[in-house]
Structure formats: C-alpha cells, structure tokens
Design a protein around this motif. Structure first.
Motif, PDB file in Angstrom:
ATOM      1  N   THR A 291     -43.393  12.298  30.760  1.00  0.00           N
ATOM      2  CA  THR A 291     -43.053  12.072  29.354  1.00  0.00           C
ATOM      3  C   THR A 291     -44.241  12.365  28.455  1.00  0.00           C
ATOM      4  OG1 THR A 291     -41.434  10.391  29.950  1.00  0.00           O
ATOM      5  CG2 THR A 291     -42.246  10.350  27.691  1.00  0.00           C
TER       6      THR A 291
ATOM      7  N   GLU B  30     -52.775  12.090  23.881  1.00  0.00           N
ATOM      8  CA  GLU B  30     -51.561  12.149  24.702  1.00  0.00           C
ATOM      9  C   GLU B  30     -51.874  12.708  26.087  1.00  0.00           C
ATOM     10  OE1 GLU B  30     -48.251  11.277  24.269  1.00  0.00           O
ATOM     11  OE2 GLU B  30     -48.796  10.351  22.376  1.00  0.00           O
TER      12      GLU B  30
ATOM     13  N   GLU C  79     -45.070  16.070  28.309  1.00  0.00           N
ATOM     14  CA  GLU C  79     -44.110  16.764  27.447  1.00  0.00           C
ATOM     15  C   GLU C  79     -44.480  16.565  25.975  1.00  0.00           C
ATOM     16  OE1 GLU C  79     -39.454  16.117  26.504  1.00  0.00           O
ATOM     17  OE2 GLU C  79     -39.986  16.319  28.622  1.00  0.00           O
ATOM     18  N   GLN C  80     -44.848  15.353  25.616  1.00  0.00           N
ATOM     19  CA  GLN C  80     -45.243  15.072  24.227  1.00  0.00           C
ATOM     20  C   GLN C  80     -46.523  15.822  23.872  1.00  0.00           C
ATOM     21  OE1 GLN C  80     -45.467  10.810  24.218  1.00  0.00           O
ATOM     22  NE2 GLN C  80     -43.250  10.557  24.115  1.00  0.00           N
TER      23      GLN C  80
END
Length: 55
Positions: free
Chosen positions: A26, A8, A29-30
C-alpha cells in the motif's frame, strides 16, 4: 512533494523490514503515485522552460 515521497517510501521500507507486506504494498503504491505526480510536474516545467538567449 519530494519529502512526502521520501517519507512514504521510507515507511514502505520499514513495513517490509517488519514483515508487513500488505502495508509495504500500500505504501509503495502511494509513494509511486507521488513520484508520478512529481515527474508530471517536472515535465510541465521543462515544457514551459525557455532558455535565455545569449547575445
């Protein structure tokens, strides 16, 4: 779980390099959520760790 975090984070880095800041945000954040899970898991392991007594 660590590999998922690294994947990620790498994807977030690539998105930033490509100028896609929305995807970067995004994915970052993941990745941070995965890192929190890893840290939570590790704290649980340390809490339950009982060192061997040397005689």
């Amino acid at each position: 779980m660590r590999k998922a975090y690294e994947r990620e984070f790498e994807e977030a880095t690539q998105a930033a390099r490509n100028g896609d800041m929305r995807a970067n945000a995004t994915l970052t954040e993941q990745a941070e959520a995965l890192l929190k899970e890893i840290e939570h898991f590790n704290r649980g392991l340390l809490r339950n760790f009982v060192p061997a007594c040397s005689s």
